[in-house]
Design a protein around this motif. Structure first.
Motif, PDB file in Angstrom:
ATOM      1  N   ASN A 102      31.556  46.862  -0.629  1.00 50.32           N
ATOM      2  CA  ASN A 102      30.946  45.592  -1.017  1.00 50.32           C
ATOM      3  C   ASN A 102      32.030  44.527  -1.097  1.00 50.32           C
ATOM      4  O   ASN A 102      33.127  44.795  -1.609  1.00 50.32           O
ATOM      5  N   PRO A 103      31.770  43.297  -0.593  1.00 54.60           N
ATOM      6  CA  PRO A 103      32.770  42.233  -0.716  1.00 54.60           C
ATOM      7  C   PRO A 103      33.098  41.967  -2.184  1.00 54.60           C
ATOM      8  O   PRO A 103      32.209  41.882  -3.029  1.00 54.60           O
ATOM      9  N   ASP A 104      34.383  41.862  -2.480  1.00 57.33           N
ATOM     10  CA  ASP A 104      34.803  41.607  -3.856  1.00 57.33           C
ATOM     11  C   ASP A 104      34.494  40.165  -4.244  1.00 57.33           C
ATOM     12  O   ASP A 104      34.581  39.253  -3.409  1.00 57.33           O
ATOM     13  N   PRO A 105      34.126  39.915  -5.502  1.00 55.30           N
ATOM     14  CA  PRO A 105      33.851  38.540  -5.934  1.00 55.30           C
ATOM     15  C   PRO A 105      35.113  37.680  -5.894  1.00 55.30           C
ATOM     16  O   PRO A 105      36.234  38.180  -6.076  1.00 55.30           O
ATOM     17  N   LEU A 106      34.925  36.381  -5.641  1.00 55.33           N
ATOM     18  CA  LEU A 106      36.028  35.430  -5.558  1.00 55.33           C
ATOM     19  C   LEU A 106      36.081  34.575  -6.812  1.00 55.33           C
ATOM     20  O   LEU A 106      35.059  34.292  -7.438  1.00 55.33           O
ATOM     21  N   THR A 107      37.285  34.173  -7.180  1.00 50.76           N
ATOM     22  CA  THR A 107      37.481  33.222  -8.271  1.00 50.76           C
ATOM     23  C   THR A 107      38.333  32.073  -7.736  1.00 50.76           C
ATOM     24  O   THR A 107      39.068  32.214  -6.751  1.00 50.76           O
ATOM     25  N   VAL A 108      38.239  30.919  -8.396  1.00 49.53           N
ATOM     26  CA  VAL A 108      38.962  29.716  -7.968  1.00 49.53           C
ATOM     27  C   VAL A 108      39.659  29.122  -9.179  1.00 49.53           C
ATOM     28  O   VAL A 108      39.079  29.044 -10.276  1.00 49.53           O
ATOM     29  N   ALA A 109      40.902  28.683  -8.987  1.00 48.89           N
ATOM     30  CA  ALA A 109      41.669  28.048 -10.061  1.00 48.89           C
ATOM     31  C   ALA A 109      42.338  26.795  -9.525  1.00 48.89           C
ATOM     32  O   ALA A 109      42.774  26.749  -8.365  1.00 48.89           O
ATOM     33  N   ASP A 110      42.394  25.757 -10.364  1.00 50.91           N
ATOM     34  CA  ASP A 110      43.117  24.536  -9.994  1.00 50.91           C
ATOM     35  C   ASP A 110      44.613  24.797 -10.011  1.00 50.91           C
ATOM     36  O   ASP A 110      45.114  25.545 -10.862  1.00 50.91           O
ATOM     37  N   ARG A 111      45.339  24.144  -9.103  1.00 50.25           N
ATOM     38  CA  ARG A 111      46.785  24.229  -9.077  1.00 50.25           C
ATOM     39  C   ARG A 111      47.351  22.807  -9.052  1.00 50.25           C
ATOM     40  O   ARG A 111      46.866  21.952  -8.305  1.00 50.25           O
ATOM     41  N   ALA A 112      48.362  22.574  -9.865  1.00 49.74           N
ATOM     42  CA  ALA A 112      48.972  21.249  -9.940  1.00 49.74           C
ATOM     43  C   ALA A 112      49.821  20.989  -8.694  1.00 49.74           C
ATOM     44  O   ALA A 112      50.591  21.849  -8.258  1.00 49.74           O
ATOM     45  N   THR A 113      49.638  19.824  -8.095  1.00 47.58           N
ATOM     46  CA  THR A 113      50.448  19.397  -6.954  1.00 47.58           C
ATOM     47  C   THR A 113      50.579  17.885  -6.994  1.00 47.58           C
ATOM     48  O   THR A 113      49.615  17.173  -7.332  1.00 47.58           O
ATOM     49  N   LYS A 114      51.747  17.376  -6.666  1.00 44.52           N
ATOM     50  CA  LYS A 114      51.998  15.935  -6.747  1.00 44.52           C
ATOM     51  C   LYS A 114      51.446  15.179  -5.548  1.00 44.52           C
ATOM     52  O   LYS A 114      51.378  13.949  -5.569  1.00 44.52           O
ATOM     53  N   ASP A 115      51.046  15.894  -4.499  1.00 43.64           N
ATOM     54  CA  ASP A 115      50.618  15.231  -3.264  1.00 43.64           C
ATOM     55  C   ASP A 115      49.112  15.233  -3.070  1.00 43.64           C
ATOM     56  O   ASP A 115      48.641  14.935  -1.978  1.00 43.64           O
ATOM     57  N   GLY A 116      48.343  15.607  -4.076  1.00 44.51           N
ATOM     58  CA  GLY A 116      46.893  15.623  -3.913  1.00 44.51           C
ATOM     59  C   GLY A 116      46.255  16.658  -4.809  1.00 44.51           C
ATOM     60  O   GLY A 116      46.422  16.626  -6.030  1.00 44.51           O
ATOM     61  N   HIS A 117      45.534  17.604  -4.201  1.00 49.70           N
ATOM     62  CA  HIS A 117      44.800  18.622  -4.954  1.00 49.70           C
ATOM     63  C   HIS A 117      45.064  19.996  -4.327  1.00 49.70           C
ATOM     64  O   HIS A 117      45.363  20.101  -3.129  1.00 49.70           O
ATOM     65  N   ALA A 118      44.929  21.002  -5.146  1.00 50.01           N
ATOM     66  CA  ALA A 118      45.130  22.369  -4.653  1.00 50.01           C
ATOM     67  C   ALA A 118      44.197  23.310  -5.388  1.00 50.01           C
ATOM     68  O   ALA A 118      44.010  23.204  -6.604  1.00 50.01           O
ATOM     69  N   PHE A 119      43.600  24.226  -4.624  1.00 55.60           N
ATOM     70  CA  PHE A 119      42.761  25.283  -5.179  1.00 55.60           C
ATOM     71  C   PHE A 119      43.388  26.627  -4.809  1.00 55.60           C
ATOM     72  O   PHE A 119      43.696  26.873  -3.638  1.00 55.60           O
ATOM     73  N   GLU A 120      43.541  27.489  -5.803  1.00 53.74           N
ATOM     74  CA  GLU A 120      44.016  28.851  -5.544  1.00 53.74           C
ATOM     75  C   GLU A 120      42.796  29.757  -5.482  1.00 53.74           C
ATOM     76  O   GLU A 120      42.084  29.925  -6.466  1.00 53.74           O
ATOM     77  N   ILE A 121      42.572  30.331  -4.320  1.00 50.58           N
ATOM     78  CA  ILE A 121      41.448  31.237  -4.122  1.00 50.58           C
ATOM     79  C   ILE A 121      41.917  32.650  -4.456  1.00 50.58           C
ATOM     80  O   ILE A 121      42.931  33.118  -3.927  1.00 50.58           O
ATOM     81  N   ARG A 122      41.175  33.317  -5.297  1.00 53.17           N
ATOM     82  CA  ARG A 122      41.543  34.656  -5.747  1.00 53.17           C
ATOM     83  C   ARG A 122      40.406  35.630  -5.474  1.00 53.17           C
ATOM     84  O   ARG A 122      39.269  35.227  -5.223  1.00 53.17           O
TER      85      ARG A 122
END
Length: 231
Positions: A97-117
């Motif tokens: 079965n596909p494992d569930p995904l989680t998302v976390a914000d990541r700090a970056t000075k050049d815009g936005h970042a999402f860490e996909i887990r």
């Protein structure tokens, strides 16, 4: 997503692929661990050392953020898990079965970042870190942590605790109370029956009331013996 929206997304991503360069490392060179946004459709790597992000539909996920306005970690996480297997085929615990995904914000000075887990039964691991400019146009992704090592299917990167986060206490295992065996009840020995042919042993008669054993009381000093009278 409609056909016109998909066409617009392709044009935007194609423009970004030409205009946007890769982030640079501390030495000033282009960061080789960063994959620039592209619609070229390069073949996915194979083998145990392939990036874990190869099992994630990175470009369609970026469209969810840019065009569906899923610009918070909670909204994007909900969309990614609405239909398991639609955006990811990662199965680290091998339960088919596909494992569930989680998302976390990541700090970056050049815009936005999402860490996909990914969160299988064995823990939580980093899949990719997606970068967006200040206007939420997709720039590209890292195959793991931002500016760090890649996460592969053979060696997935565990999620590192955040600075200042309280340590996670190990689960407390309840110890069952000790069972004290109860004392066995005292048994009264049954009388032993005499063997066949053995002589019977007479029991001693009980002393008469007021008589201490078989001893008769002596007369008091000076008293004359009483002679019984004849009838």
């Amino acid at each position: 997503m409609s056909e016109s929206t998909a066409r617009s997304a392709a044009l935007v991503l194609a423009a970004l692929a030409v205009a946007c360069g890769k982030p640079v490392d501390p030495s000033g060179k282009e960061d080789a661990t960063f994959t620039k946004a592209s619609m070229a459709g390069a073949p996915a790597p194979s083998g145990e050392d392939r990036p874990l992000s190869a099992e994630l539909a990175v470009e369609p996920v970026s469209m969810l953020v840019t065009f569906n306005r899923l610009k918070t970690a909670d909204k994007l996480q909900e969309a990614l898990n609405k239909k398991p297997g639609q955006f990811s085929h990662i199965d680290l615990d091998k339960d088919t079965n596909p494992d569930p995904l989680t998302v976390a914000d990541r700090a970056t000075k050049d815009g936005h970042a999402f860490e996909i887990r990914v969160r299988p039964a064995t823990g939580e691991f980093v899949v990719a870190t997606m970068l967006f400019d200040p206007e939420w146009s997709y720039l590209g992704h890292y195959d793991g942590v931002m500016g760090g090592a890649a996460s592969t299917t053979a060696r997935p990167l565990p999620v590192a605790p955040q600075p200042g986060a309280p340590p996670v206490a190990p689960p407390v295992v309840a110890t069952p109370p000790a069972v004290v065996p109860s004392a066995a009840p005292t048994q009264v020995a049954a009388p032993v029956a005499p063997a066949p042919g053995a002589p019977a042993i007479a029991e001693a008669p009980a002393p008469a009331p007021g008589v201490a054993g078989a001893v008769q009381a002596a007369p008091a000093a000076g008293a004359q013996p009483v002679t019984p009278t004849k009838p």
